[in-house]
Design a protein around this motif. Structure first.
Motif, PDB file in Angstrom:
ATOM      1  N   MET A 126      18.076 -15.373 -30.527  1.00  0.00           N
ATOM      2  CA  MET A 126      17.078 -16.110 -29.927  1.00  0.00           C
ATOM      3  C   MET A 126      17.678 -17.296 -29.061  1.00  0.00           C
ATOM      4  N   ASP A 127      17.324 -17.175 -27.890  1.00  0.00           N
ATOM      5  CA  ASP A 127      18.042 -18.213 -26.970  1.00  0.00           C
ATOM      6  C   ASP A 127      17.128 -19.582 -26.980  1.00  0.00           C
ATOM      7  N   SER A 128      17.790 -20.406 -26.298  1.00  0.00           N
ATOM      8  CA  SER A 128      17.181 -21.868 -26.200  1.00  0.00           C
ATOM      9  C   SER A 128      15.555 -21.757 -25.701  1.00  0.00           C
ATOM     10  N   ILE A 129      15.115 -20.789 -24.920  1.00  0.00           N
ATOM     11  CA  ILE A 129      13.740 -20.897 -24.675  1.00  0.00           C
ATOM     12  C   ILE A 129      12.891 -20.524 -25.397  1.00  0.00           C
ATOM     13  N   GLN A 130      13.327 -19.410 -26.196  1.00  0.00           N
ATOM     14  CA  GLN A 130      12.567 -18.678 -27.344  1.00  0.00           C
ATOM     15  C   GLN A 130      12.471 -19.750 -28.459  1.00  0.00           C
ATOM     16  N   GLN A 131      13.462 -20.573 -28.668  1.00  0.00           N
ATOM     17  CA  GLN A 131      13.641 -21.252 -29.702  1.00  0.00           C
ATOM     18  C   GLN A 131      12.575 -22.566 -29.573  1.00  0.00           C
ATOM     19  N   ARG A 132      12.423 -22.973 -28.201  1.00  0.00           N
ATOM     20  CA  ARG A 132      11.616 -24.169 -28.048  1.00  0.00           C
ATOM     21  C   ARG A 132      10.218 -23.733 -28.146  1.00  0.00           C
ATOM     22  N   PHE A 133       9.900 -22.335 -27.797  1.00  0.00           N
ATOM     23  CA  PHE A 133       8.689 -21.572 -27.718  1.00  0.00           C
ATOM     24  C   PHE A 133       8.232 -21.487 -29.387  1.00  0.00           C
ATOM     25  N   VAL A 134       9.108 -21.172 -30.197  1.00  0.00           N
ATOM     26  CA  VAL A 134       8.717 -20.934 -31.695  1.00  0.00           C
ATOM     27  C   VAL A 134       8.628 -22.236 -32.384  1.00  0.00           C
ATOM     28  N   GLN A 135       9.373 -23.307 -31.801  1.00  0.00           N
ATOM     29  CA  GLN A 135       9.320 -24.637 -32.632  1.00  0.00           C
ATOM     30  C   GLN A 135       8.253 -25.380 -32.307  1.00  0.00           C
ATOM     31  N   ARG A 136       7.543 -25.151 -30.906  1.00  0.00           N
ATOM     32  CA  ARG A 136       6.309 -25.896 -30.680  1.00  0.00           C
ATOM     33  C   ARG A 136       5.107 -25.280 -31.382  1.00  0.00           C
ATOM     34  N   LEU A 137       5.197 -23.937 -31.619  1.00  0.00           N
ATOM     35  CA  LEU A 137       4.095 -23.190 -32.280  1.00  0.00           C
ATOM     36  C   LEU A 137       4.077 -23.517 -33.733  1.00  0.00           C
ATOM     37  N   LYS A 138       5.450 -23.575 -34.263  1.00  0.00           N
ATOM     38  CA  LYS A 138       5.503 -24.179 -35.790  1.00  0.00           C
ATOM     39  C   LYS A 138       5.066 -25.357 -35.767  1.00  0.00           C
ATOM     40  N   GLU A 139       5.304 -26.361 -35.142  1.00  0.00           N
ATOM     41  CA  GLU A 139       4.567 -27.558 -35.136  1.00  0.00           C
ATOM     42  C   GLU A 139       3.178 -27.774 -35.391  1.00  0.00           C
ATOM     43  N   LYS A 140       2.479 -26.699 -34.696  1.00  0.00           N
ATOM     44  CA  LYS A 140       1.052 -26.405 -34.835  1.00  0.00           C
ATOM     45  C   LYS A 140       0.654 -25.669 -35.942  1.00  0.00           C
ATOM     46  N   GLY A 141       1.668 -25.207 -36.895  1.00  0.00           N
ATOM     47  CA  GLY A 141       1.250 -24.298 -38.166  1.00  0.00           C
ATOM     48  C   GLY A 141       1.107 -23.038 -37.892  1.00  0.00           C
ATOM     49  N   ILE A 142       1.615 -22.654 -36.663  1.00  0.00           N
ATOM     50  CA  ILE A 142       1.885 -21.178 -36.208  1.00  0.00           C
ATOM     51  C   ILE A 142       3.331 -20.604 -36.393  1.00  0.00           C
ATOM     52  N   GLU A 143       3.325 -19.526 -37.058  1.00  0.00           N
ATOM     53  CA  GLU A 143       4.607 -18.847 -37.301  1.00  0.00           C
ATOM     54  C   GLU A 143       4.721 -17.422 -36.893  1.00  0.00           C
ATOM     55  N   ILE A 144       5.723 -17.105 -35.863  1.00  0.00           N
ATOM     56  CA  ILE A 144       5.744 -15.685 -35.408  1.00  0.00           C
ATOM     57  C   ILE A 144       7.173 -15.119 -35.840  1.00  0.00           C
ATOM     58  N   ASN A 145       7.183 -13.966 -36.176  1.00  0.00           N
ATOM     59  CA  ASN A 145       8.381 -13.260 -36.520  1.00  0.00           C
ATOM     60  C   ASN A 145       9.045 -12.702 -35.515  1.00  0.00           C
ATOM     61  N   ASP A 146      10.217 -11.955 -35.664  1.00  0.00           N
ATOM     62  CA  ASP A 146      10.964 -11.270 -34.840  1.00  0.00           C
ATOM     63  C   ASP A 146      10.491 -10.673 -33.850  1.00  0.00           C
ATOM     64  N   THR A 147       9.614  -9.507 -34.778  1.00  0.00           N
ATOM     65  CA  THR A 147       8.973  -8.632 -33.770  1.00  0.00           C
ATOM     66  C   THR A 147       8.000  -9.084 -32.765  1.00  0.00           C
ATOM     67  N   GLN A 148       7.256 -10.135 -33.228  1.00  0.00           N
ATOM     68  CA  GLN A 148       6.420 -10.877 -32.206  1.00  0.00           C
ATOM     69  C   GLN A 148       7.123 -11.399 -31.144  1.00  0.00           C
ATOM     70  N   LEU A 149       8.353 -12.120 -31.457  1.00  0.00           N
ATOM     71  CA  LEU A 149       8.960 -12.806 -30.575  1.00  0.00           C
ATOM     72  C   LEU A 149       9.205 -11.744 -29.414  1.00  0.00           C
ATOM     73  N   GLN A 150       9.866 -10.632 -29.983  1.00  0.00           N
ATOM     74  CA  GLN A 150      10.458  -9.361 -29.134  1.00  0.00           C
ATOM     75  C   GLN A 150       9.271  -9.054 -28.180  1.00  0.00           C
ATOM     76  N   GLN A 151       7.878  -8.906 -28.688  1.00  0.00           N
ATOM     77  CA  GLN A 151       6.705  -8.536 -28.005  1.00  0.00           C
ATOM     78  C   GLN A 151       6.675  -9.360 -26.725  1.00  0.00           C
ATOM     79  N   PHE A 152       6.745 -10.808 -27.137  1.00  0.00           N
ATOM     80  CA  PHE A 152       6.682 -11.751 -25.956  1.00  0.00           C
ATOM     81  C   PHE A 152       7.760 -11.447 -24.754  1.00  0.00           C
TER      82      PHE A 152
END
Length: 240
Positions: free
Chosen positions: A1-27
């Motif tokens: 997971m690079d910095s762009i993906q980390q920011r994306f995942v973190q911003r969603l997590k702050e809103k109560g939304i968590e995605i897994n590695d499979t979903q991140l790969q889909q993006f």
């Protein structure tokens, strides 16, 4: 997971939304397909990777900050273009039965390729005008949630989208700058199409501080049969 993906995942997590590695790969696959196909056809003016993650992917998922997607079974995205917000919402909430309708067949071809590349299930991509599909059984008065992102003014969008919403369901119009004038102009269309504005959610995107508004409209009754009118008429003669 690079910095762009980390920011994306973190911003969603702050809103109560968590995605897994499979979903991140889909993006990431979605991004790669978007850039590849954009060289052959005009899908988006935004192709820089960080911008796509922020202004397309994150922006699409903001709808889930205000609508409980766990209570939504089926979602229709009208005039989706390159798949926003429908496909990102489907990635994050795979239980959704997604229907995307777009008037340009080339975009539907792209979206079918995206669906295959991402392995999406229960996703339907339909070529045609909203004014035509809005009269078809199985689509009219059928969806828990209908959305449109930056398609047209609200008085027009109501005629495009409310016919698809089941009574008790919601149409969520995703807008940029202050929609107060559009809301004022939409009063007649809301009366005619049996819609009632319940909320206007105002917020700013975290990366560039740009304005966003989501207008939530409750469908109060079945759509009168004369709506939507014939293709082209809602744009030419809006219900204002």
């Amino acid at each position: 997971m690079d910095s762009i993906q980390q920011r994306f995942v973190q911003r969603l997590k702050e809103k109560g939304i968590e995605i897994n590695d499979t979903q991140l790969q889909q993006f990431e696959t979605y991004y790669e397909l978007l850039v590849e196909w954009n060289e052959k056809m005009n899908l988006t003016g935004i192709t820089e990777r960080e911008q796509v993650y922020e202004k397309h992917f994150y922006d699409s998922v903001t709808l889930a900050f205000f609508v409980d997607m766990k209570r939504v079974e089926n979602l229709a995205d009208i005039g989706s273009g390159a798949g926003f917000p429908g496909v990102p919402l489907k990635i994050v909430f795979p239980h959704l039965k997604l229907c995307i309708i777009d008037s340009l067949n080339k975009r539907i071809t792209f979206l079918k390729a995206v669906s295959e590349g991402l392995g999406l299930k229960n996703a339907e991509f339909l070529h045609g005008r909203a004014e035509e599909w809005g009269h078809k059984r199985g689509y009219r008065d059928s969806f828990d949630l209908v959305t449109a992102r930056a398609v047209a003014r609200l008085a027009v969008l109501n005629e495009f989208c409310l016919p698809f919403v089941k009574p008790g369901g919601v149409f969520a119009a995703m807008k940029g700058t202050d929609p107060t004038e559009e809301i004022t102009d939409s009063a007649k269309s809301l009366r005619e199409l049996r819609g009632e504005i319940t909320d206007v959610d105002a917020f700013r995107l975290p990366f560039d501080d740009s304005e966003r508004h989501i207008i939530r409209i409750l469908k109060t009754a079945f759509t009168p049969f004369k709506y939507p009118r014939t293709p082209g008429l809602p744009l030419k003669k809006p219900l204002v």
